[in-house]
Write a protein that holds these residues in place. Structure first.
Motif, PDB file in Angstrom:
ATOM      1  N   THR A 114      -4.976   1.297   9.695  1.00 36.48           N
ATOM      2  CA  THR A 114      -5.938   2.133  10.429  1.00 36.48           C
ATOM      3  C   THR A 114      -6.856   2.870   9.453  1.00 36.48           C
ATOM      4  OG1 THR A 114      -4.227   3.847  10.580  1.00 36.48           O
ATOM      5  CG2 THR A 114      -4.510   2.401  12.492  1.00 36.48           C
ATOM      6  N   GLN A 115      -7.075   2.262   8.302  1.00 31.06           N
ATOM      7  CA  GLN A 115      -7.937   2.871   7.289  1.00 31.06           C
ATOM      8  C   GLN A 115      -9.337   3.095   7.846  1.00 31.06           C
ATOM      9  OE1 GLN A 115      -8.215   0.597   3.707  1.00 31.06           O
ATOM     10  NE2 GLN A 115      -9.257   2.220   2.598  1.00 31.06           N
ATOM     11  N   GLY A 116      -9.851   4.315   7.661  1.00 33.43           N
ATOM     12  CA  GLY A 116     -11.186   4.663   8.111  1.00 33.43           C
ATOM     13  C   GLY A 116     -11.273   5.048   9.585  1.00 33.43           C
ATOM     14  N   LEU A 117     -10.168   5.042  10.299  1.00 30.34           N
ATOM     15  CA  LEU A 117     -10.187   5.387  11.721  1.00 30.34           C
ATOM     16  C   LEU A 117      -9.698   6.819  11.921  1.00 30.34           C
ATOM     17  CD1 LEU A 117      -8.663   2.166  13.352  1.00 30.34           C
ATOM     18  CD2 LEU A 117     -11.071   2.712  12.980  1.00 30.34           C
ATOM     19  N   ASP A 118     -10.389   7.562  12.783  1.00 30.98           N
ATOM     20  CA  ASP A 118      -9.905   8.889  13.143  1.00 30.98           C
ATOM     21  C   ASP A 118      -8.978   8.758  14.355  1.00 30.98           C
ATOM     22  OD1 ASP A 118     -11.616   8.426  15.264  1.00 30.98           O
ATOM     23  OD2 ASP A 118     -12.989  10.057  14.791  1.00 30.98           O
ATOM     24  N   LYS A 119      -8.466   9.885  14.825  1.00 26.81           N
ATOM     25  CA  LYS A 119      -7.500   9.882  15.926  1.00 26.81           C
ATOM     26  C   LYS A 119      -8.061   9.204  17.180  1.00 26.81           C
ATOM     27  CE  LYS A 119      -4.614  12.964  18.654  1.00 26.81           C
ATOM     28  NZ  LYS A 119      -4.190  14.333  18.900  1.00 26.81           N
ATOM     29  N   GLN A 120      -9.315   9.499  17.519  1.00 29.57           N
ATOM     30  CA  GLN A 120      -9.933   8.912  18.715  1.00 29.57           C
ATOM     31  C   GLN A 120     -10.081   7.394  18.569  1.00 29.57           C
ATOM     32  OE1 GLN A 120     -11.193  11.703  17.215  1.00 29.57           O
ATOM     33  NE2 GLN A 120     -10.458  13.145  18.763  1.00 29.57           N
ATOM     34  N   ALA A 121     -10.423   6.929  17.379  1.00 27.38           N
ATOM     35  CA  ALA A 121     -10.570   5.487  17.157  1.00 27.38           C
ATOM     36  C   ALA A 121      -9.211   4.782  17.248  1.00 27.38           C
ATOM     37  CB  ALA A 121     -11.227   5.216  15.811  1.00 27.38           C
ATOM     38  N   ILE A 122      -8.168   5.447  16.760  1.00 27.42           N
ATOM     39  CA  ILE A 122      -6.822   4.875  16.865  1.00 27.42           C
ATOM     40  C   ILE A 122      -6.409   4.799  18.334  1.00 27.42           C
ATOM     41  CG2 ILE A 122      -4.380   5.254  16.325  1.00 27.42           C
ATOM     42  CD1 ILE A 122      -5.322   6.394  13.618  1.00 27.42           C
TER      43      ILE A 122
END
Length: 145
Positions: A114-122
């Motif tokens: 999940t590199q580069g992803l924030d909580k919402q993107a996850i």
């Protein structure tokens, strides 16, 4: 005369009931339900900022009277999640038995990139597990009537 007709009617009802019962038993014997079912699944997310650890727990109920050996379990993931796996081997070798008419809890985990992803993107990844590939082994004997 009426009593003879009543006895004949009663006799016919008993025969029809017997035939219907026999037919329904034969048709039910031809239908085979899956012997194991998953009652519930829960997942948890954690880990580091660049990789997310997904843990899962699920309950398998053995609906048969026979003991079944669970060799391995593997979560079925969406194509999107499969592409993010850090380790492509997500099969979990368990080698545990489930006695007949009982249930057991199984657990496992895997990591997602999940590199580069924030909580919402996850959260938008919709990390779910709804199915498992389960390899089982059981002994069957000859059924005699």
């Amino acid at each position: 005369m009426r009593s003879i007709k009543a006895i004949r009617s009663l006799f016919l009802i008993i025969i029809c009931t017997f035939l219907i019962s026999a037919c329904s038993k034969n048709s039910q014997a031809d239908v085979v339900d899956d012997g194991q079912v998953i009652n519930s699944i829960s997942i948890g997310l954690g880990g580091e900022p660049d990789n997310t650890l997904v843990t899962y727990n699920f309950n398998i109920w053995n609906k048969t009277r026979n003991t079944i050996l669970i060799r391995s379990i593997e979560p079925v993931l969406s194509e999107n999640l499969q592409q993010r796996l850090l380790d492509n081997e997500i099969k979990n070798e368990v080698n545990r038995t489930i006695n007949g008419s009982t249930s057991e809890i199984f657990t496992g985990s895997f990591q997602l990139n999940t590199q580069g992803l924030d909580k919402q993107a996850i959260e938008k990844l919709k990390i779910r597990i709804e199915k498992f590939k389960i390899i089982t082994e059981q002994e069957l004997g000859l059924e005699t009537h």
